[in-house]
Design a protein around this motif. Structure first.
Motif, short mmCIF file in Angstrom:
data_model
loop_
_atom_site.label_atom_id
_atom_site.label_comp_id
_atom_site.label_asym_id
_atom_site.label_seq_id
_atom_site.Cartn_x
_atom_site.Cartn_y
_atom_site.Cartn_z
N ALA A 1 -63.46 111.14 18.73
CA ALA A 1 -63.21 110.81 17.32
C ALA A 1 -62.08 111.68 16.75
CB ALA A 1 -64.49 111.01 16.52
N GLU A 2 -62.02 112.93 17.19
CA GLU A 2 -61.00 113.83 16.65
C GLU A 2 -59.62 113.60 17.25
OE1 GLU A 2 -62.02 117.98 16.70
OE2 GLU A 2 -60.06 118.56 15.91
N TYR A 3 -59.56 113.40 18.57
CA TYR A 3 -58.25 113.38 19.25
C TYR A 3 -57.77 111.98 19.67
CZ TYR A 3 -59.10 118.43 19.66
OH TYR A 3 -59.35 119.75 19.41
N SER A 4 -58.63 110.98 19.62
CA SER A 4 -58.27 109.60 19.96
C SER A 4 -57.48 109.42 21.26
CB SER A 4 -57.44 108.98 18.83
OG SER A 4 -58.08 109.10 17.63
N PRO A 5 -58.05 109.76 22.40
CA PRO A 5 -57.36 109.49 23.67
C PRO A 5 -57.25 107.97 23.91
CG PRO A 5 -59.63 110.13 24.09
CD PRO A 5 -59.40 110.31 22.62
N ASN A 6 -56.23 107.58 24.68
CA ASN A 6 -56.11 106.16 25.05
C ASN A 6 -57.15 105.76 26.08
OD1 ASN A 6 -53.83 105.45 23.54
ND2 ASN A 6 -52.49 106.44 25.03
N MET B 1 -52.03 108.91 19.34
CA MET B 1 -52.90 108.72 20.50
C MET B 1 -52.62 109.81 21.52
SD MET B 1 -54.91 106.16 20.07
CE MET B 1 -55.22 104.42 20.28
N ALA B 2 -53.66 110.30 22.13
CA ALA B 2 -53.51 111.50 22.96
C ALA B 2 -53.72 111.22 24.45
CB ALA B 2 -54.45 112.58 22.46
N GLY B 3 -52.99 110.28 24.98
CA GLY B 3 -52.87 110.11 26.42
C GLY B 3 -54.16 109.84 27.17
N THR B 4 -54.17 110.28 28.42
CA THR B 4 -55.28 110.01 29.33
C THR B 4 -56.09 111.28 29.55
OG1 THR B 4 -53.75 108.52 30.46
CG2 THR B 4 -55.84 109.00 31.57
N THR C 1 -62.13 97.53 24.76
CA THR C 1 -62.39 98.43 23.64
C THR C 1 -61.58 99.72 23.80
OG1 THR C 1 -64.36 99.04 24.89
CG2 THR C 1 -64.69 97.61 23.00
N ASN C 2 -61.48 100.51 22.76
CA ASN C 2 -60.75 101.77 22.80
C ASN C 2 -61.65 102.94 22.47
OD1 ASN C 2 -58.32 99.77 22.06
ND2 ASN C 2 -57.60 101.56 23.16
N PRO C 3 -61.49 104.10 23.12
CA PRO C 3 -60.60 104.29 24.27
C PRO C 3 -61.10 103.52 25.50
CG PRO C 3 -62.01 106.20 23.99
CD PRO C 3 -62.28 105.30 22.83
N VAL C 4 -60.19 103.29 26.42
CA VAL C 4 -60.55 102.62 27.66
C VAL C 4 -61.36 103.59 28.51
CG1 VAL C 4 -59.57 101.72 29.80
CG2 VAL C 4 -58.51 101.13 27.60
#
Lengths: 317, 250
Positions: free
Chosen positions: A82-87, A1-4, A145-148
């Motif tokens: 979709a590629e980096y999945s931030p939180n 997961m890549a942060g905010t 849901t994710n990401p927030v």
């Protein structure tokens, strides 16, 4: 997961202050903070975001991003998520920011908290405080849901400098000219030497007590002395003394400057909703019973036509 | 051409908000059409008066009470109404799903709505509807011209005014400064009673956000209030601004 992630608000390289407010707030969460900036050529701005704690800067460059347009921006950001999945992804609650966030949220079939005034983010869980009924009540909402996803009100969060690496990432470009469905014919900037109403440190507003354009001039003179934005209550907007975009209240702008000066405004609940979260409030009104005094730190029962010119002289001393 | 206007029933903007059992109390509150949606209704009716469209359909999702909002829009001049019965606890996602399903059946050329609701202040639903239907959208308009299958809109934008064009069908959301909504005439109110309104249940959709709690904002305490000669008032106010607020004078 890549942060905010913080979506940068800028036009022609002019970065809105709310961007730094969001970066500073994101830094408090403790996760990696990334600024995401869209434009024709934006890599050069990266150091600006690093100053406020951005560990990474996603520079999304291309002709198709030269000006904000929902279709291309949403297509691109959806691909990056979709590629980096931030939180979490934070947008400014500007006209563009809410447009962008809403269409993206629906594309992802996700929840979105708009116009948040407080953020609690941890382990992918996001709880946001929102003003509802234009500030007459508060709702705490969780985006499940994710990401927030959330949009953040300008002027609420403190700006704090903190060095981040600001490492530039050039993401793959997924959007094409075919994604653009709004044909922007023109953009005419508001010609005003005054700051933006929602970003100003000080706001001076005039109401019914201004009695007409002459009273508004007095309000404007004080505003210019303070480098303040000018606003108005519904009475002065409906009378045509000020443009609608300057209305403060439930059907206008919600502002939270450091200092709000209400001149000749009685304080209808509609208006109070738009300004009562200001840090300091001063009111000038001839009616000692005016409700505006109930929310004022400093109230003056007097005629604004007499008080404000003298006030200007005093302030210049 | 057909225009469909989405309206939400909200509390009167002058209403005082209170909590009861942890929820927003609604007893005795006057209900109105969200002022931003009311402008959209007026905009739709004016398009019909200019013969740009032939029919104005008004759509609302909510409880049975929302029928009053629909009747008000019909009294202003809309032709017929659709009420989608939905739990008022539905979030922006669920409301957009319900409204979009009803819009799809109507297949209008122009979909109008207010850009924000005066109650929850979310500014999400019109844009979400456009995404669900795969339509272009344009937000916060202060004027629109319809010609050659396109809508050319003037919009309030961040720091300026924007003119943008979208192909129809499209979702267009209104700013309150677009027009001045008319009051329903007595004749309009009488006619509205006979205009057709269909009802249907909302398409089921799960919420994507959860309300944790409602609260009242911290009460602002009144501070100093002085009632004196203008010169004295001005001097004291200047002193407070300079020494307490610590403002800078340009």
């Amino acid at each position: 997961m890549a942060g905010t992630w913080v979506i940068v608000e800028q036009r022609d390289g002019n970065i809105r202050k709310v961007t730094y407010e969001m970066l500073s707030e994101a830094k408090k969460i403790g996760d990696e903070v990334s600024a995401v900036v869209f434009g024709k050529s934006v890599e050069g701005m990266a150091s600006e975001f690093a100053k406020y704690g951005a560990d990474k800067v996603y520079a999304v460059e291309g002709d198709v991003f030269a000006e904000y347009n929902t279709g291309a921006y949403v297509a691109q950001l959806a691909a990056m998520i979709a590629e980096y999945s931030p939180n979490a992804v934070l947008f400014a609650h500007t006209f563009n920011g809410r447009d962008f966030a809403s269409r993206l949220a629906q594309k992802l079939e996700a929840g979105l908290a708009t116009d948040a005034i407080a953020v609690e983010l941890s382990a992918g869980r996001g709880v946001f405080t929102r003003a509802i009924y234009a500030g007459k009540a508060i709702a705490k909402v969780e985006v499940t849901t994710n990401p927030v996803l959330a949009t953040i009100r300008a002027g609420v969060m403190e700006v704090a400098e903190s060095a981040g690496a600001g490492a530039v990432v050039k993401p793959a470009i997924a959007a094409t000219a075919g994604d653009v469905y709004q044909n922007i014919k023109s953009f005419v900037p508001t010609v005003s030497a005054r700051p933006d109403l929602t970003e100003a440190e000080t706001v001076v507003s005039g109401g019914r007590g201004c009695k007409g354009p002459d009273g508004i001039k007095i309000v404007e003179t004080l505003a210019d002395l303070l480098g303040a934005a000018v606003g108005g209550s519904r009475a002065s907007i409906d009378s045509g003394w000020l443009g609608h975009e300057l209305q403060v209240g439930q059907t206008g702008k919600v502002v939270c400057p450091n200092l709000y000066i209400a001149a000749g405004i009685s304080g209808a609940i509609q208006h109070l909703a738009g300004m009562s979260s200001s840090k300091f409030i001063a009111a000038i009104n001839t009616d000692p019973e005016a409700p505006i005094f109930n929310v004022s730190d400093f109230g003056v029962v007097a005629d604004l036509f007499k008080v404000i010119p003298t006030l200007c002289t005093e302030l210049k001393k | 051409m057909k225009v469909l206007v989405c309206v939400k029933q909200t509390f009167d903007t002058e209403a005082k908000i209170e909590l009861k059992d942890g929820k927003i109390a609604d007893a005795g509150i006057n209900l109105i059409i969200n002022p931003y949606d009311e402008v959209a209704v007026e905009g739709g009716i004016q398009l019909k008066e200019k013969k740009v469209v032939d029919e104005v359909v008004v759509l609302s999702a909510g409880s049975d009470k929302a029928m009053d909002a629909i009747r008000t829009a019909l009294a202003m001049g809309a032709d017929r109404g659709i009420l989608i019965k939905q739990d008022t606890g539905a979030d922006e996602y669920a409301r957009a799903i319900a409204l979009a399903a009803a819009i799809k059946e109507e297949n209008p050329d122009i979909i109008l709505a207010g850009h924000v609701a005066a109650d929850d202040g979310s500014s999400q639903v019109p844009t979400r509807i456009a995404e669900i239907l795969g339509l272009p959208h344009i937000n916060v308009i202060t004027n629109v011209e319809i010609a050659d299958g396109k809508a050319t809109c003037t919009c309030e934008a961040d720091g300026g005014t924007l003119v943008a064009e979208v192909a129809l069908p499209a979702v267009i959301s209104s700013q309150v400064s677009w027009n001045e909504p008319r009051y329903p005439s007595m004749k309009g109110i009488m006619q509205a009673k006979k205009k057709p309104v269909t009802t249907a249940d909302a398409v089921a959709a799960d919420n994507k956000v959860k309300i944790i709690e409602f609260a009242m904002p911290p009460a602002k305490q009144a501070g100093v209030k002085i009632d004196d000669e203008p010169d004295v008032c001005a001097a004291k106010l200047a002193d407070w601004m300079l020494n307490t607020v610590k403002i800078e004078v340009k």
